[in-house]
Structure formats: C-alpha cells, structure tokens
Design a protein around this motif. Structure first.
Motif, PDB file in Angstrom:
ATOM      1  N   GLY A 231     -14.441 -13.737  86.465  1.00 40.36           N
ATOM      2  CA  GLY A 231     -14.842 -15.106  86.172  1.00 40.36           C
ATOM      3  C   GLY A 231     -16.318 -15.290  85.853  1.00 40.36           C
ATOM      4  O   GLY A 231     -16.785 -16.415  85.688  1.00 40.36           O
ATOM      5  N   ILE A 232     -17.080 -14.182  85.793  1.00 39.16           N
ATOM      6  CA  ILE A 232     -18.479 -14.332  85.370  1.00 39.16           C
ATOM      7  C   ILE A 232     -18.774 -13.369  84.236  1.00 39.16           C
ATOM      8  O   ILE A 232     -18.047 -12.403  84.010  1.00 39.16           O
ATOM      9  CB  ILE A 232     -19.471 -14.066  86.530  1.00 39.16           C
ATOM     10  CG1 ILE A 232     -19.226 -12.666  87.098  1.00 39.16           C
ATOM     11  CG2 ILE A 232     -19.355 -15.110  87.626  1.00 39.16           C
ATOM     12  CD1 ILE A 232     -20.387 -12.165  87.913  1.00 39.16           C
ATOM     13  N   VAL A 233     -19.875 -13.675  83.486  1.00 35.05           N
ATOM     14  CA  VAL A 233     -20.288 -12.800  82.402  1.00 35.05           C
ATOM     15  C   VAL A 233     -21.107 -11.662  83.005  1.00 35.05           C
ATOM     16  O   VAL A 233     -22.101 -11.891  83.670  1.00 35.05           O
ATOM     17  CB  VAL A 233     -21.145 -13.575  81.381  1.00 35.05           C
ATOM     18  CG1 VAL A 233     -21.693 -12.619  80.339  1.00 35.05           C
ATOM     19  CG2 VAL A 233     -20.314 -14.664  80.725  1.00 35.05           C
ATOM     20  N   GLU A 234     -20.664 -10.426  82.768  1.00 32.13           N
ATOM     21  CA  GLU A 234     -21.406  -9.281  83.284  1.00 32.13           C
ATOM     22  C   GLU A 234     -22.543  -8.919  82.338  1.00 32.13           C
ATOM     23  O   GLU A 234     -23.637  -8.580  82.770  1.00 32.13           O
ATOM     24  CB  GLU A 234     -20.475  -8.077  83.430  1.00 32.13           C
ATOM     25  CG  GLU A 234     -19.482  -8.190  84.563  1.00 32.13           C
ATOM     26  CD  GLU A 234     -20.024  -7.588  85.858  1.00 32.13           C
ATOM     27  OE1 GLU A 234     -21.013  -6.845  85.808  1.00 32.13           O
ATOM     28  OE2 GLU A 234     -19.453  -7.890  86.929  1.00 32.13           O
ATOM     29  N   GLN A 235     -22.254  -8.945  81.042  1.00 29.78           N
ATOM     30  CA  GLN A 235     -23.279  -8.560  80.079  1.00 29.78           C
ATOM     31  C   GLN A 235     -22.876  -9.028  78.688  1.00 29.78           C
ATOM     32  O   GLN A 235     -21.697  -9.081  78.351  1.00 29.78           O
ATOM     33  CB  GLN A 235     -23.451  -7.035  80.060  1.00 29.78           C
ATOM     34  CG  GLN A 235     -24.639  -6.583  79.243  1.00 29.78           C
ATOM     35  CD  GLN A 235     -24.909  -5.088  79.379  1.00 29.78           C
ATOM     36  OE1 GLN A 235     -24.140  -4.370  80.005  1.00 29.78           O
ATOM     37  NE2 GLN A 235     -26.003  -4.644  78.785  1.00 29.78           N
ATOM     38  N   VAL A 236     -23.902  -9.350  77.904  1.00 33.76           N
ATOM     39  CA  VAL A 236     -23.678  -9.682  76.505  1.00 33.76           C
ATOM     40  C   VAL A 236     -24.555  -8.770  75.677  1.00 33.76           C
ATOM     41  O   VAL A 236     -25.734  -8.615  75.987  1.00 33.76           O
ATOM     42  CB  VAL A 236     -24.060 -11.151  76.210  1.00 33.76           C
ATOM     43  CG1 VAL A 236     -23.746 -11.497  74.760  1.00 33.76           C
ATOM     44  CG2 VAL A 236     -23.352 -12.091  77.151  1.00 33.76           C
ATOM     45  N   GLY A 237     -23.999  -8.163  74.641  1.00 35.17           N
ATOM     46  CA  GLY A 237     -24.832  -7.310  73.810  1.00 35.17           C
ATOM     47  C   GLY A 237     -24.033  -6.636  72.725  1.00 35.17           C
ATOM     48  O   GLY A 237     -22.810  -6.765  72.670  1.00 35.17           O
TER      49      GLY A 237
END
Ligand code: ADP
Ligand code: MG
Lengths: 335, 315, 276
Positions: free
Chosen positions: A211-217
C-alpha cells in the motif's frame, strides 16, 4: 507538464487502509508501470485514477484539473481490463463504437474512428464478428481498439497479458510497447505483478508494496540503485542473493546483497569456496546454485554454457562495485 | 486531521440510481403486501364487517380472547383462542404440514436418487415427474376428486379388484378419510418440487467421492448413509423448510377437494370462511393474523439459524 | 463393473412406478374427458371412446373461452410487469453497493413467504378502494405479491454472477446505469428472464385464492376458479365429463411448457430456493 498527479492519495475499505499517502506525477506521453506483489494495491490505485473506486483521501489531478469528483467517462481515460471485458452480445464494431455512441458522436464519425483504430491494430477483418469467434490475442486487440477509439489522454492497462499463453504474451507485449510509441502524446499506465513486463515496457516504474510506494524510477535506476531491500529483491531476474551473518557484518550491514550476474565463478580460486548443489541450464545462461562455506546458498548466473556439475567444488568472487548493503530496516547503506 | 470519507460522483449517482430503480418495486410491494398486511392486523382489533370496513371501531383483543362475566361469578371465554373450531383448524394444519412434508421428503429423496443415476430416457422421466407440479392445484384436486369418487372412482375400483377393500370408500366425504384424501393429492402434486430441490443438492456432490468409496469397497447403503446424506442434508433442510412454510398456508386443495368439513378445515380455509362467507370480517382477520405470526416466527427462526448468505458474499 | 441383473430390473421397475404415478391422473382425466353419457360411469383403464362432446360443451357456450382469455391476459400481463419491475430492482440489488441492501433483500425474501391469506382482507379493501373489484386488473395487481419477490430474487442471483468488468467497461464508456441495464445486461439475461417468466406465468395461471375472492361474475373469472365452480343441480349431477375436458384444456399448455422448457424450469426452481 504533468498529466496525472496524485497528491497524498489514500484508500481505505472501512477501517482497512490499502493505500497510504501516494504521491506521483506522471508526465504526458510517459509509459509508467505500477509493479508489485499481488495484493499490494496496484489495481486499486489504477481504478482510482479511472474513477471506478472512490478516492478516500488526497487529490487526483489530470492536466491540472481536480478529478476526484469527475465521472470516469469524463476524465479522458480509457481502460483495458484483464479479462478484456468485451460485450459478448455485440460485434467487434459495436464494441468499439459503444463508447462513442454514449458520447453522442454522429454515425459517420463513429465509423471513421472505429475503422481507423481497427486498421491500426489490424482487426479490420473481424469487425463483424462476435467476441466468441475470436482468439485470445484478437480479443485483447479489440479491447485495446475499444480504448483507442475514445482518443484518451490517459490509457490504463490492468494486467492485460495475464490471460494469454506465454508465446502470445511476448508478442502482445511488443505490440503494446509499439502502441506507446505510436501514441506519443498519450500517457500509459500499466499494472503488472511481473517485473519482466515492467522492465521491458516502462519509461518509469513505480514499485508498490503493502500500500505504499517503495520507489519510482527508470528501470535501470531501480536495477542499479534500489531504494530498499524489497525493490532490490523484486527487480531483476533471477533474484538478488541476500546474505546475512558474517559477510554482512564484515561490511557493517545487516544484509549483503549481490545479484547472480555479478558473481564470477572459477574452479580453483576466488573469495568464497563452496559446493554446487544444482545447475539449471537455459541455453543462453546457466544458473548455478552453490552452498558457500560459512555464507549460505548463493545463486550465480553464467552466460552461455557452463561445465560445472552438482557436487563440484567451486570458487566465487562477487564484483565489489555491484554489492548492495542494507540495514536492519531494509534501507540501503551507501557503499 | 480528520478523514472524511468522500463519496465520488459516480458512487453518488449509482446510489441514486439504485433507489430510483428500486422505487417502483418497493412501491408495488408496499401496496400489495405491507399496507394490506397492516390493515389485516388492524381489522383484527376492530369490529369491521365486510360492508362496513370504513367504520370499523377498535375493540382491543376481543377477536382473539375475551372473558364475558355473566354477573353471578360465572362467565365464558369468547374469541379465537377459545374457539374449538379454530383449534381444530390449527391441528388440521399442523397435521397436514407434518405428514405431507414427511412423505414428500421421503418420496422426493427416492425420486431424486433415481434421477441422479445415468440411464436411458432420464430426460423424459424428469419431464414426466415435473408434470404433477405444473398441473394447477384446482385441476389436480378435481382430477383426484373424480378418481376418488365413492361410486364411480377408479381408486375404489382398483382397491376392490386387488381385494384390499370390500366396500367402496367415500374418500372425500367421510370425515375419517377426508384428510387422507387431501394428503394424497398434495403429496402427489408437490413431491416433484421436493425431488428437484434434492436433486440439485445431489448434483453438487462431487462424483469422485463415490469413486473413492467404491474403490474402498464400501457397500452402497453405507455410502448413502455416511456420505451422500450428510452432504445433501443442507439442501434437504432448505427444501423442507420451504415446503413446510407452503404447507402451513394450504388453501386451494382443501377448499376444492373437501369443502366444508371439520375434518380438513385448515387455518387458511377457516380465515377465508369467516372473512367472506360468515360475514365475520374482523374475526377472519384475526385468524389471518395469527397464521401470519406463526409463519413469520418460523421464517425468522430459519433465517437466524442458517445465517443465510443474503448478499452472496460466500460465493 | 455392471450391476447384477436383478438390480437393473428393480431399478427400471422403480422408474416405471415413478412415471406411472406421475402421469396416471392426467391420463385418466383425458380418458374421462373423451367419454360421455353412461360410459362415464363405468370404470375403464384403457380408452374406449373418442367422444368430443365434453369439449364441445365447454367451448361452445363462450364463457369458458372468455375465461381462458382472462387467464392468458392476467398471466401475461403479470409476467411482463413483474419482469420489468424486477430487472431494474435486481440490478440495484446485485450491482450497486449501498446502505440497507441486505435488509432490502431480506424484506423481499420474507414477502415471498407471506401467506396470501394474511393480506387478503387488507388487499380486498385496497382493491375496492381503487375500484378494481371484479376487474382482471385486481389480479394483475395482487399477483405481484408472489411473482415480484420471486423474480427479483432469481434475477438478482443471476446478475450477481455476470462479470463485473463488463459493467465497469460500460461505465468507462460513459454509459448510465439505465443504459447499462438496457444495452449490456438485458441482452445477456434472456435465459434467466425466460426461466423466471415461465415460472411466474405458471404461478399466475394456477392461482386460486385471489381469483376466487376478487372476481364475482362468471365472465370475469379465470380458469381455476371456473373449474372449481362447475357444478350440477345436485351432488349426483356433477358434470364430470365437462370438468375433465376443461381440466385437460387448461393443463395442456402447461404440460407443453414443461416438456419444452424443462431444463429452464428446473434451474429456475432451484435458483428460487436459497442456498442455506
Ligand atoms: N472491495 C474491497 N473491499 C475490501 N478490501 C479490498 C477490496 N478490494 C480490494 N481490497 C483489498 O485491497 C488490497 C489491494 O487490492 P488490489 O488493488 O486488487 O491488489 P493488486 O495489487 O493485486 O491489484 C488487497 O489486499 C485486497 O484484499
Ligand atoms: Mg490486480
């Protein structure tokens, strides 16, 4: 200009919070993939962008306009469903025209748009058939065609390949990638649990977990500089080796991570000594599973053929530049 | 920071549509079910008569039970609960429900087991079994009334031919056999329904269970007792409750086959006679209300006991 | 492994008994309806005569023909009306999440358990109030009490099993709830509609208590009441031949429906009974 913005978006079903504080900005024309294990909330997030789920906290904007309270059809969004969701009693043409009819376009324009989309996807020959009379791949294309006719600003895909067999999956993946290139102004958001799909399709990947964003890239950023142990383990195939104990302690870390392709194997010399448990030969690669003395099981990837066999004694050397260190909470320790 | 759960326009418009779509049905049910039920209950507390419904006055529980003192320390109870004919109808109804449902369950189970076998012509047999169910109750009552006719009936003829009886029996007219006649017709007519419900339960039993039992050499009767019966029990129970609720309100068959006899008068027949034949509208309403109460109680108990899966969450 | 011979024979005898008991009363009614005069009062097991006098007697008077039309009219209108009301209601109950849905389903279900007699006096008043006494509309109206809960229930069960994604695709296409029902769900629901429609038709065709109470003249009556009220001048002059002919006439269409649609009817009956 960002086309899709999510600000502190969250979602709960009753008291159960399934998404928490999601902040994302998707650029126009970008191909973004949401990836994560099953149940992490990818579909929910996608469906909130589509408008099929209420947004219980935070704000969604498209092209700067707040969207929380806009009907799905008015958001300039099209969606391709996992099960295709074609209307079984309508022909392919009627399936593709249905949305345009709802938008009250005139007959001539509907025909023109449907035919254009059909041509683009090479399904002109099937326009008079019912979905029943099509193969899985053809149905998938019709589903995409139905989405294209509406000329959306944002294109959403929810695991569109999971109902196809392996061979067709690769073809369709390539087709979706080329679709992204042919519609350079359209933002694509694609949900999958398969990191290979994510790596091959995405301009940018959003890794979700619990339910959370771990990483964006970008795919390479995630591969080279994972922001957490979870991402390091999730991205890349075969999976990164995680070692605890003395190896990790020697580097002042809780966990020592090294990808199988970053370990070299030699019959007589190296940092670690161990015994081969099992080899898997894929032709292009060989995966060697080694039980390393005082370290534990380590998986090594060797390009091409390898002549090692079970019970052979081997020596391994990890590439020091490619080591990832994590603390007890799974956060990376800058090396 | 308080989180207000904000419903989107889509949710709101769908909720609005839901109520809009439900409104015609709810309105109809309100007019044909809720309101009339309320009025029936109201009438049961009044002195309403067929022609003067509007001028009905509240009389309390008089239709149900009232003690009228004669002044000299003596007195008498009046009202439904003191009415021997009503109690007789209660007894008839219970007897009818218990006996008919028991027989229907047993016969239904047998027919279901037969229909669950693979054999040639099964489709035709199933269609044949359905026919009694499709025949209007009134028609079945008349058909059987003719077959049970004391002088010219084929049933008496059969029984005499095989020597079971010496003299013809006046099945429907004689108080001793009237209930038997009613039960016979009802069991004949309603067993198919029971059989189909049980058959549906049987068909959900996976076939490999039988294969496994066969391989283990379990005799058929034990397979039935230990495997089939427990597995179809829920289906049978549901069917029994449905049928029992239906049997408790029985009217048509009794009214047509054995009119006007204490031996078979059921609660529904009792109520209607008072409402429309004897011009005791309020009294009849009270009888209707009591029947409703009995059935409502059973229904509620059933729903509670099975914690019925109303929203289909389990599937 | 084949079962022993005596078992197969026993099984087929059982099948024979089941079929015989199911069909015999109807067979005997047909047989009687074809007899006349004195032949009626001799017990026959096999057809002896083929005399259509009873049918002529029933159909020539005109009233019975009118009564059949009454039944057809009532049953047809009831089916159309209850399907119409039930489809939209079933959509709301199966597809839209809103507060009170469980309670509503419970209400609908409990109405189907209502004993008809419990609403009879109240309904009688309502029908007189609307001036519908002795009008066929009184039946159309009152039959809703049993056809509507049943159709709503079965259609709700059916719709719940239609794929959600199809509906969501339609929402994304901009279809309103009503359009979704009309253009997307209705075409997928014909099987369920036929089943429930058939059962509602049979139920309405057979109903007796309301028809007996709310209609008062011969030309308005429906066939079950008409048959129930056929009588002679005395106990000994009951025209059994005529009654059997009328019975056969009203039952034949139902038997035909059962033969043609038995699968649908069976599935509808079992869907109507809730899984516990
Ligand atoms: N209608 C619902 N009610 C309650 N919980 C739900 C509902 N829909 C989804 N969830 C929960 O939300 C979480 C995320 O679901 P989803 O977005 O479908 O995951 P995925 O990443 O596999 O697509 C899951 O844990 C799921 O159980
Ligand atoms: Mg998903």
């Amino acid at each position: 200009m960002a086309t899709v913005e999510l600000k502190n978006v969250s979602k709960s079903y009753g008291t159960v919070e399934v998404l928490r504080d999601i902040n994302l900005e998707l650029e126009q024309g970008e191909f973004v993939v949401f990836v994560g294990p099953s149940g992490c909330g990818k579909s929910t997030l996608l469906r909130m962008i589509a408008g099929l789920e209420d947004i219980t906290g935070g704000e969604l904007r498209i092209d700067g306009q707040p969207m929380n309270d806009v009907l799905p059809a008015k958001r300039g969004i099209a969606m391709v469903f996992q099960s295709y969701a074609l209307y079984p009693h309508m022909t392919v043409f009627e399936n593709m025209a249905f949305g345009l009819e709802q938008a009250r376009l005139n007959k001539a324009e509907i025909r023109e748009r449907v035919e254009k989309a059909a041509k683009m996807l090479q399904i002109e020959a099937f326009l008079d058939r019912k979905p029943k009379q099509l193969s899985g791949g053809q149905r998938q294309r019709v589903a995409i065609g139905r989405a294209i006719t509406c000329d959306p600003r944002v294109f959403l895909f929810d695991e569109p390949l999971s109902n196809l067999d392996a061979a067709l999956r690769v073809d369709t993946r390539l087709e979706i990638a080329s679709l992204g290139k042919r519609l350079p102004d359209t933002t694509m958001v694609y949900v999958t649990h398969d990191q290979v799909e994510a790596m091959t399709l995405a301009d940018r990947i959003v890794v979700l977990n619990g339910g959370i964003v771990e990483q964006v890239g970008t795919p390479m950023e995630l591969y080279e500089r994972p922001a957490s142990q979870f991402v390091a383990g999730f991205i890349g195939s075969p999976r990164m080796n995680f070692l605890n104990g003395t190896v990790a302690a020697a580097h002042g870390a809780e966990t020592y991570g090294i990808r199988p392709e970053h370990i070299s194997l030699s019959p007589d010399a190296g940092d670690w000594r161990g015994r081969v448990i099992l080899t898997e030969r894929l032709g292009s690669d060989t995966f060697v599973h080694v039980e390393v003395d005082g370290v534990g099981p380590v998986n090594v990837r060797i390009e091409g053929r390898s002549e090692v066999h079970a019970n052979d004694e081997v020596h391994l050397t990890p590439d020091p530049a490619s080591v990832h260190l994590f603390d007890a909470k799974g956060r990376p320790i800058p090396g | 920071m308080s989180k207000t759960v904000q419903k989107s326009r889509l949710s709101r418009s769908r909720t609005r549509s839901a109520w809009l779509f439900l409104a015609p049905m709810l309105l109809t049910l309100a007019i044909v079910a809720a309101w009339p039920l309320g009025r029936t209950i109201w009438f049961s507390f009044t002195d309403a008569s067929l022609d003067l419904m509007g001028e009905a006055r509240f009389v309390g529980f008089r239709n149900y039970l009232e003690y009228v003192a004669w002044g000299d320390g003596e007195g008498q109870y009046y009202g439904l609960l003191a009415d021997a004919r009503w109690w007789r109808s209660v007894w008839n109804t219970i007897l009818f429900a218990v006996v008919s449902v028991s027989f229907e369950t047993v016969f239904g189970l047998i027919i279901a087991l037969v229909l669950n076998q693979q054999f040639r012509g099964r489709g035709l047999v199933r269609a044949a079994v359905l026919i009694p169910w499709a025949i209007p109750t009134i028609v079945s009552a008349k058909m059987w009334a003719w077959m049970l006719h004391d002088q010219f009936g084929i049933i008496n003829d059969m029984l005499q031919t095989i020597g079971l009886i010496a003299e013809p029996i006046a099945w429907t007219a004689s108080p001793d056999t009237a209930m038997v006649a009613v039960l016979m017709v009802d069991i004949w007519k309603t067993t198919p329904f029971m059989a189909l419900l049980i058959l549906a339960g049987l068909q959900m039993v996976p076939g490999d269970i039988y294969e496994a039992a066969k391989l283990d050499g379990v005799p058929p009767w034990r397979v039935f007792r230990k495997i089939t019966l427990p597995l179809i029990m829920p289906a049978v129970l549901v069917a029994v409750v449905f049928r029992a609720l239906d049997a408790l309100r029985v009217f048509d068959i009794v009214y047509v086959l054995t009119p006007n006899t204490d031996a078979t008068r059921t609660m529904s027949v009792f109520a209607r006679e008072n409402l429309f034949d004897y011009d005791k509208f309020a009294y009849g309403s009270a009888a209707s209300t009591l029947l409703f109460l009995v059935i409502a109680l059973i229904t509620i108990t059933f729903i509670m006991a099975t914690r019925m899966d109303l929203e289909g969450k389990r599937s | 492994m084949k079962p022993p011979l005596w078992q197969s024979i026993g099984f087929y005898i059982l099948v024979g008994v089941i079929v015989l008991q199911a069909l015999f009363p109807f067979y005997y009614a047909i047989l009687t309806s074809l007899e006349d005069g004195q032949a009626l009062f001799e017990v026959n097991y096999l057809p002896r005569a083929l005399n259509l006098a009873n049918y002529q007697a029933m159909l020539s008077g005109g009233v019975f023909g009118k009564q059949i039309l009454n039944s057809v009219f009532v049953a047809t209108v009831v089916v159309i009306l209850s399907l119409f009301l039930a489809v939209t209601a079933a959509y709301a109950l199966s597809r839209i999440r809103f507060r009170g849905r469980g309670l509503l389903l419970l209400t609908v279900l409990s109405v189907s358990m209502f004993p008809q007699i419990a609403v009879l006096s109240g309904l009688f008043e309502v029908i007189r109030y609307f001036g519908l006494f002795n009008s066929l509309w009184s039946l159309v109206f009152s039959y809703m009490i049993f056809t509507l809960p049943f159709t709503v229930w079965v259609l709700t069960t059916f719709m719940r099993n239609l794929p959600i994604e199809i509906e969501e695709a339609a929402i994304m296409d901009g279809a309103s709830s009503f359009t979704i029902i009309r253009r997307v769900f209705l075409p997928l629901m014909w099987p369920a509609m036929v089943t429930t429609g058939l059962l509602a038709f049979i139920h309405a065709w057979n109903e007796f208590l309301f028809a007996l109470t709310f209609l008062s003249t011969d030309s308005q009556r429906t066939v079950p009441v008409a048959i129930a009220l056929i009588s002679g001048r005395s106990e000994f002059e009951i025209p059994w031949g005529n009654i059997m002919a009328a019975s056969v006439i009203v039952t034949l269409p139902l038997v035909a429906l059962v033969l043609v649609f038995q699968r649908k009817i069976v599935s509808g009956l079992t869907a109507g009974a809730v899984k516990g």
